[in-house]
Design a protein around this motif. Structure first.
Motif, PDB file in Angstrom:
ATOM      1  N   GLN A   7       0.840  -1.189   0.000  1.00 35.42           N
ATOM      2  CA  GLN A   7       0.000   0.000   0.000  1.00 35.42           C
ATOM      3  C   GLN A   7       0.883   1.250   0.000  1.00 35.42           C
ATOM      4  OE1 GLN A   7      -3.450   0.170  -0.387  1.00 35.42           O
ATOM      5  NE2 GLN A   7      -2.922  -1.950  -0.922  1.00 35.42           N
ATOM      6  N   PRO A   8       0.432   2.325  -0.662  1.00 32.93           N
ATOM      7  CA  PRO A   8       1.272   3.525  -0.795  1.00 32.93           C
ATOM      8  C   PRO A   8       1.735   4.150   0.516  1.00 32.93           C
ATOM      9  CG  PRO A   8      -0.548   3.595  -2.354  1.00 32.93           C
ATOM     10  CD  PRO A   8      -0.798   2.416  -1.462  1.00 32.93           C
ATOM     11  N   VAL A  64       0.582   6.582  -8.577  1.00 34.49           N
ATOM     12  CA  VAL A  64       0.083   7.937  -8.328  1.00 34.49           C
ATOM     13  C   VAL A  64       1.243   8.818  -7.878  1.00 34.49           C
ATOM     14  CG1 VAL A  64      -1.461   9.349  -6.924  1.00 34.49           C
ATOM     15  CG2 VAL A  64      -2.217   7.104  -7.750  1.00 34.49           C
ATOM     16  N   CYS A  75      -5.143  -3.567 -10.064  1.00 34.42           N
ATOM     17  CA  CYS A  75      -5.983  -2.469  -9.569  1.00 34.42           C
ATOM     18  C   CYS A  75      -5.627  -2.026  -8.158  1.00 34.42           C
ATOM     19  CB  CYS A  75      -7.451  -2.884  -9.609  1.00 34.42           C
ATOM     20  SG  CYS A  75      -8.139  -3.077 -11.250  1.00 34.42           S
ATOM     21  N   ASP A  76      -5.409  -3.009  -7.277  1.00 37.66           N
ATOM     22  CA  ASP A  76      -5.275  -2.700  -5.850  1.00 37.66           C
ATOM     23  C   ASP A  76      -3.835  -2.492  -5.399  1.00 37.66           C
ATOM     24  OD1 ASP A  76      -7.981  -3.040  -5.838  1.00 37.66           O
ATOM     25  OD2 ASP A  76      -7.957  -4.974  -4.807  1.00 37.66           O
ATOM     26  N   GLN A 131      -3.224   6.539 -14.496  1.00 42.08           N
ATOM     27  CA  GLN A 131      -1.883   6.374 -13.942  1.00 42.08           C
ATOM     28  C   GLN A 131      -0.827   6.036 -14.985  1.00 42.08           C
ATOM     29  OE1 GLN A 131      -4.671   4.940 -12.741  1.00 42.08           O
ATOM     30  NE2 GLN A 131      -4.643   4.768 -10.510  1.00 42.08           N
ATOM     31  N   PRO A 146      -2.219   1.995  -7.708  1.00 42.70           N
ATOM     32  CA  PRO A 146      -2.104   2.990  -6.631  1.00 42.70           C
ATOM     33  C   PRO A 146      -0.676   3.454  -6.377  1.00 42.70           C
ATOM     34  CG  PRO A 146      -3.604   1.234  -5.986  1.00 42.70           C
ATOM     35  CD  PRO A 146      -2.951   0.786  -7.255  1.00 42.70           C
ATOM     36  N   ASN A 147       0.304   2.606  -6.678  1.00 39.89           N
ATOM     37  CA  ASN A 147       1.697   2.973  -6.477  1.00 39.89           C
ATOM     38  C   ASN A 147       2.267   3.811  -7.616  1.00 39.89           C
ATOM     39  OD1 ASN A 147       3.193   1.714  -3.975  1.00 39.89           O
ATOM     40  ND2 ASN A 147       1.651   0.210  -4.609  1.00 39.89           N
TER      41      ASN A 147
END
Length: 279
Positions: free
Chosen positions: A33-34, A82, A74-75, A123, A79-80
């Motif tokens: 997670q970011p 961004v 996707c998950d 992204q 997100p990484n």
């Protein structure tokens, strides 16, 4: 988390990891997670990139990872990508891009699993403007892979968001990035189907042709050769429009050789009449 990562590093050698995908995915989703430690994320992404390039013999050895690949995209990956300020954040994005490229190359994700995530967020296109040359290069390569996988299934509106971002990379400081961006533009043109009406989307084609024609006069001869080949293949989309655009700038180029070669290629096609085409 750190204990889980150590365990992960110990067990990711060979096809045996494919038997533990159901346990591995929650661990990855948690660790990557970011808001998690950037050094840890970089390390894991680097490790995963190697595995994903040979997915059939590692992560997907049991055919289980492919069921999780869209969720992973996707998950975890997107997100990484961004943007966040700072060199460390940029390094993490580059590591995530290497992992994305490996996922697309490794054969463990299907076109259908790529389609929706790509349309959902910007992204990948945003990554084309990364500060690091390596980041921009991998973003261009990833986009080429995406176009190979789903290009012909993208609607015109989605396609029209892609080519302007690739055109910006033709002035990149890296010749390698420029070359890969041109390859992606060639794939973009190959993605156009009957749904992409040359009449309806003439302004887009005109802008694309005009921008590419500029590079027929590029100081780098390999860029000139690449652009010429792309425009030759793309001439079938709207030969009359391309011919008009080339003729409009031919005399302003330092050397008209490439323009002349392109016009020679176009002329028989653009001059063909309905009667001729039936022979």
């Amino acid at each position: 988390v750190s204990g889980g990562v150590k365990c992960l590093r110990m067990c990711v050698k060979g096809p045996v990891i494919g038997e533990f995908v159901s346990r591995l995915m929650p661990l990855l989703q948690n660790c990557l997670q970011p808001d998690k430690d950037p050094e840890m994320r970089m390390s894991i992404f680097t490790m995963l990139a190697k595995l994903l390039l040979d997915a059939a013999n590692t992560l997907d050895s049991q055919g289980l990872f492919r069921n999780e690949s869209e969720k992973f995209l996707c998950d975890v990956l997107l997100p990484n990508l961004v943007w966040q300020a700072g060199r460390t954040a940029a390094a993490v994005r580059t590591a995530a891009l290497s992992c994305l490229l490996a996922l697309l190359h490794g054969g463990s994700i299907t076109p259908g699993q790529v389609h929706t995530p790509f349309l959902r967020g910007p992204q990948v296109l945003s990554a084309l403007t990364e500060d690091s040359q390596m980041g921009r290069l991998m973003a261009c390569r990833s986009l080429s892979c995406i176009l190979r996988l789903i290009g012909t299934s993208l609607d015109p509106e989605a396609l029209n968001k892609i080519y302007p971002e690739l055109l910006k990379r033709l002035d990149d400081s890296s010749e390698e990035v420029r070359s890969v961006a041109l390859q992606a533009l060639g794939l973009w043109l190959s993605s156009l189907t009957e749904d992409y009406s040359p009449q309806v989307y003439a302004p887009h084609l005109q802008f694309l042709f005009r921008e590419l024609i500029v590079y027929l006069d590029d100081p780098n001869s390999s860029v000139q050769d690449q652009v010429l080949e792309i425009l030759r293949k793309g001439s079938s989309i709207d030969p009359a429009l391309l011919k008009t655009e080339v003729e409009a700038v031919r005399d302003r180029h330092r050397c008209s050789l490439y323009c002349d070669q392109l016009l020679q290629h176009i002329s028989p096609t653009s001059a063909e009449t309905p009667a001729d085409s039936s022979k």
